[in-house]
Write an enzyme that holds these catalytic residues in place. Structure first.
Site, PDB file in Angstrom:
ATOM      1  N   GLU A 100      55.564  51.986  26.702  1.00 40.56           N
ATOM      2  CA  GLU A 100      55.699  53.385  26.957  1.00 40.56           C
ATOM      3  C   GLU A 100      56.580  53.646  28.025  1.00 40.56           C
ATOM      4  O   GLU A 100      56.647  55.026  28.565  1.00 40.56           O
ATOM      5  CB  GLU A 100      54.219  53.945  27.318  1.00 40.56           C
ATOM      6  N   GLY A 101      57.074  52.772  28.722  1.00 39.26           N
ATOM      7  CA  GLY A 101      58.013  53.038  29.688  1.00 39.26           C
ATOM      8  C   GLY A 101      57.488  52.761  31.178  1.00 39.26           C
ATOM      9  O   GLY A 101      56.436  51.869  31.326  1.00 39.26           O
ATOM     10  N   TYR A 115      48.959  25.774  33.707  1.00 42.71           N
ATOM     11  CA  TYR A 115      49.537  25.472  35.126  1.00 42.71           C
ATOM     12  C   TYR A 115      48.986  24.245  35.584  1.00 42.71           C
ATOM     13  O   TYR A 115      47.928  23.757  35.506  1.00 42.71           O
ATOM     14  CB  TYR A 115      48.907  26.477  36.184  1.00 42.71           C
ATOM     15  N   GLY A 137      54.634  49.022  29.869  1.00 40.77           N
ATOM     16  CA  GLY A 137      55.135  48.385  28.596  1.00 40.77           C
ATOM     17  C   GLY A 137      55.916  49.214  27.724  1.00 40.77           C
ATOM     18  O   GLY A 137      56.847  49.801  28.005  1.00 40.77           O
ATOM     19  N   ALA A 187      57.496  33.740  39.753  1.00 38.26           N
ATOM     20  CA  ALA A 187      57.591  35.333  39.847  1.00 38.26           C
ATOM     21  C   ALA A 187      58.669  35.510  40.892  1.00 38.26           C
ATOM     22  O   ALA A 187      59.680  36.505  40.737  1.00 38.26           O
ATOM     23  CB  ALA A 187      56.423  35.981  40.039  1.00 38.26           C
ATOM     24  N   LYS A 231      54.066  50.455  35.643  1.00 32.50           N
ATOM     25  CA  LYS A 231      54.559  49.682  34.373  1.00 32.50           C
ATOM     26  C   LYS A 231      53.839  50.161  33.205  1.00 32.50           C
ATOM     27  O   LYS A 231      52.532  49.546  33.218  1.00 32.50           O
ATOM     28  CB  LYS A 231      54.812  48.326  34.621  1.00 32.50           C
ATOM     29  N   SER A 248      61.157  33.985  42.581  1.00 29.98           N
ATOM     30  CA  SER A 248      62.331  33.103  42.364  1.00 29.98           C
ATOM     31  C   SER A 248      62.958  33.884  41.199  1.00 29.98           C
ATOM     32  O   SER A 248      64.379  34.295  40.980  1.00 29.98           O
ATOM     33  CB  SER A 248      62.336  31.647  42.020  1.00 29.98           C
ATOM     34  N   ASP A 266      58.803  40.516  36.206  1.00 31.71           N
ATOM     35  CA  ASP A 266      59.787  40.211  37.249  1.00 31.71           C
ATOM     36  C   ASP A 266      61.129  40.844  37.198  1.00 31.71           C
ATOM     37  O   ASP A 266      61.929  41.275  38.182  1.00 31.71           O
ATOM     38  CB  ASP A 266      59.899  38.598  37.199  1.00 31.71           C
TER      39      ASP A 266
END
Length: 327
Positions: free
Chosen positions: A234-235, A109, A232, A40, A230, A42, A263
């Protein structure tokens, strides 16, 4: 401060080597993989560098070929990696994506025992923040090891003492820790930041179901001077004590991969917010959110966490509604 390059933004966290199958289907049967970089912080550093800001990345890596690859890739993107440490006893983390042709990719991971998981508050050093203006952290790093939450807390405290402003993206990763531990730790870090950047679902996870306006007011009272929600498709909506601004999304026809979109959003927002400090809250929020929405949308159009991130000239053309001449 001799020898330390000035930085507009310092990022602080783990980067991993990412392996992605070259074809869709179950990971168990994938014969060929591509190799890339993922993390995230980087991702944000690369995004900021491409948008014309000077970014410094702080992390720890193994003394293995994967660590060499991470450093070379970031340096090639213009990111200052001079403060990254190498650990002879711990590996660089890796992870895999699995694409099955529907929905978001599955993520696996392999970061337990990595060099970053051994971070302690004693590693935090003033040189990390010398010549810098702003620190960006996420809620991923506190989940990576027994002392990483305290390490992040000390880094944020020291950065503030040295005059840096701080942004904090909770970037919730449920696979890394329990919900109780995540909620307690993430809430404790909000008073240490100036800009808090949760997704709507993350805000609900932290303080329960509320209206967007209530989320903004609540996180402002916790100490942030700006809150960015945030949403998504919906802006997004931004809040300061003096303004509230909602910006429509930049729509795309087809989503390839949403990993890294948050990010890219953060890089877009910070690149505009930090360079327009003299503007009033409302125009400053509006421009930063418009750029953030565009960056987040563009990140969903390709596999990989950062490879397709645009440069500033392309962003400005897209926001102005023009297209580049290609032939």
């Amino acid at each position: 401060m001799s020898g330390i390059r000035p930085a507009d933004v310092v990022t602080f966290g783990e980067s991993m080597v990412l392996f992605q199958p070259m074809s869709d289907g179950p990971l168990a049967y994938a014969p060929l993989f591509t190799r890339s970089l993922a993390g995230a912080e980087s991702n944000v550093a690369i995004g900021l560098s491409r948008l014309g800001l000077r970014a410094r990345w702080i992390s720890r890596l193994g003394t293995d070929p994967f660590g060499d690859f991470v450093l070379a890739t970031l340096a090639g993107e213009g990111v200052d990696v001079s403060q990254a440490e190498r650990d002879t006893g711990c590996p660089t983390a890796v992870y895999f994506k699995e694409f099955k042709g529907y929905g978001d990719p599955n993520v696996y991971y392999y970061r337990k025992g990595s060099a970053v998981s051994r971070w302690t508050p004693d590693h935090v050093d003033r040189s990390w923040f010398e010549g810098a203006k702003h620190l960006h952290v996420t809620g991923i790093t506190p989940a990576l090891g027994p002392s990483t939450a305290d390490t992040v807390r000390k880094a944020m405290t020291l950065a503030r003492e040295m005059g840096l402003t701080i942004s904090f993206d909770p970037n919730l990763r449920r696979k890394l820790w329990s919900e109780e531990q995540a909620r307690e730790t993430l809430l404790s870090l909000i008073p240490l930041c100036d800009i808090f950047m949760p997704g709507l679902e993350e805000a609900e996870f932290l303080v329960g179901s509320r209206s967007e306006e209530d989320y903004g007011a609540h996180f402002l009272t916790m100490g942030a001077s700006a809150v960015v929600l945030k949403h998504g498709e919906e802006g997004s909506i931004g809040f300061t004590p003096l303004a509230a601004v909602r910006v429509k999304p930049h729509t795309v026809k087809h989503v390839v991969d949403t990993v890294g979109a948050g990010d890219a959003f953060a890089a877009g927002f910070l690149s505009a917010w930090l360079t327009n400090a003299g503007d009033g809250d409302e125009p400053r929020l509006s421009e930063a959110l418009e750029r953030a929405n565009l960056m987040g949308a563009l990140a969903t159009q390709y596999r990989g966490d950062w490879e397709g991130l645009p440069k500033l000239a392309e962003v400005e053309r897209l926001l102005a509604g023009s297209r580049e001449t290609t032939r």
